[in-house]
Write a protein that holds these residues in place. Structure first.
Motif, short mmCIF file in Angstrom:
data_model
loop_
_atom_site.label_atom_id
_atom_site.label_comp_id
_atom_site.label_asym_id
_atom_site.label_seq_id
_atom_site.Cartn_x
_atom_site.Cartn_y
_atom_site.Cartn_z
N LEU A 60 0.83 -1.21 0.00
CA LEU A 60 0.00 0.00 0.00
C LEU A 60 0.86 1.26 0.00
CD1 LEU A 60 -2.75 -1.10 2.54
CD2 LEU A 60 -2.97 -0.93 0.05
N ARG B 50 -5.94 5.47 5.76
CA ARG B 50 -6.52 4.35 5.02
C ARG B 50 -5.63 3.11 5.10
NH1 ARG B 50 -8.08 8.74 1.77
NH2 ARG B 50 -6.28 8.57 0.36
N ASP C 35 -6.70 -0.67 7.01
CA ASP C 35 -6.85 -1.74 6.01
C ASP C 35 -7.21 -3.07 6.68
OD1 ASP C 35 -6.32 -2.55 3.09
OD2 ASP C 35 -5.11 -3.99 4.24
#
Length: 346
Positions: free
Chosen positions: A274, A288, A292
């Motif tokens: 990510l 975010r 996750d």
């Protein structure tokens, strides 16, 4: 928010007075947790306190005084509070608790800010004992830090322009020495990265953490420690991810039960994926990542699995994003997928 200033004992006393409820709540829950798992741990709370005394002989002077002050302010027994700060050493064989951290230099962010992000995964009951400390110690940098219960602060930033988060690791060479909570508190008081590395690698340490430390210029120190070894990991193009297993090959030689750290590897790989996929990052994109749920229940954002025995339960109890460019700590209580983040500036 707890505000405290002065010499170590006075500073600790102010923290203890302001956070007395949280400190006593943690003492009660940890006594119950240890006593209810006496057969598995082969000790009760009284034995845990006896073990803590042995570690306490090595504890660092000024921060030992800080802990004495916390006990006085909270109306708690000092040795009980010492046991809380030695708990990872005392019950280390039964622990596989989780955290995830990311450090990003300016080339990784859309506004060229320096960011440090961290999920604090611990026993779920500790979420109710969270608080922030704005401390102004004598002869040390002021700090803004997250802590909980009766633990010395370690996760936060200081006025010298350093920020730290810590991830538990699991070496097989632990010994009686400076408790890792005291080492981490000492690193939070460092004036620069060289001093932070020296403090994290204290020669008489009991074991070690991964200390992920970053300065306002975006220089990153990721130091993995055990009792007798340490290694400094290179940042990859100005960014670094760490979870709860050793990354350095030499440190892997002293890792206890590496096969039991599969969940840590899943989180590490997912956070790294990510990190690269979302570049350039902002505070929002880091939230975010911390939120996750991929690979749940081994996800970055960790939720309580009630089917587990109490000693094996863990969850994300708080998330922190530190913006060193703005000298601001953004913190959300509980799981980041549902938390409201609040901002505090030095």
């Amino acid at each position: 928010m707890v505000r405290a200033r002065g010499a170590p004992r006075a500073l600790g006393r102010q923290i203890g007075e302001a956070a007395a409820l949280q400190i006593r709540q943690m003492l009660t829950s940890y006594r119950e947790l240890i006593e209810s798992n006496r057969p598995r741990l082969n000790l009760g709370w009284a034995e845990a306190v006896l073990q803590a005394r042995k570690y306490g002989r090595y504890a660092l002077g000024g921060h030992m005084e800080e802990l004495h002050g916390m006990a006085e302010g909270a109306g708690a027994e000092f040795e009980d509070l010492l046991a809380l700060n030695c708990i990872e050493a005392i019950v280390s064989a039964a622990l596989h608790l989780k955290c995830t951290s990311l450090a990003l230099g300016p080339e990784w962010t859309n506004d060229r800010h320096v960011l440090l992000a961290h999920n604090e995964d611990w026993w779920p009951q500790d979420e109710h004992t969270l608080y922030l400390i704005h401390g102004e110690p004598e002869r040390e940098p002021a700090f803004l830090a997250l802590t909980y219960g009766g633990l010395l602060p370690a996760i936060g930033l200081n006025s010298a322009g350093l920020a730290q988060c810590c991830n538990s690791v699991y070496p097989n060479d632990s010994r009686f020495g400076v408790p890792r909570a005291f080492v981490a508190r000492s690193v939070l008081a460092a004036g620069d990265l060289v001093e932070a590395a020296r403090r994290a690698a204290h020669p008489d340490r009991e074991a070690g953490y991964n200390h992920l430390v970053i300065n306002r210029e975006g220089d990153i120190l990721s130091l993995e420690a055990s009792a007798r070894r340490h290694a400094i990991l290179p940042a990859i193009a100005g960014a670094l991810v760490h979870t709860n297993h050793y990354l350095d090959p030499g440190m892997q030689e002293v890792e206890r039960d590496p096969a039991g750290l599969g969940r840590s590897r899943l989180r590490y790989e997912r956070a790294t994926e990510l990190l690269y996929a979302g570049r350039p990052h902002s505070r929002g994109s880091l939230v975010r990542i911390l939120a996750d749920h991929h690979n749940s229940p081994s996800s970055i954002c960790s939720h309580l699995q009630e089917s587990q025995a109490p000693l094996d339960q863990y969850a994300t109890i708080a998330s922190v994003i530190i913006d060193l460019t703005e000298m601001t700590l953004h913190v959300g209580r509980g799981q980041p997928c549902g938390a409201s983040f609040h901002s505090y500036t030095m």
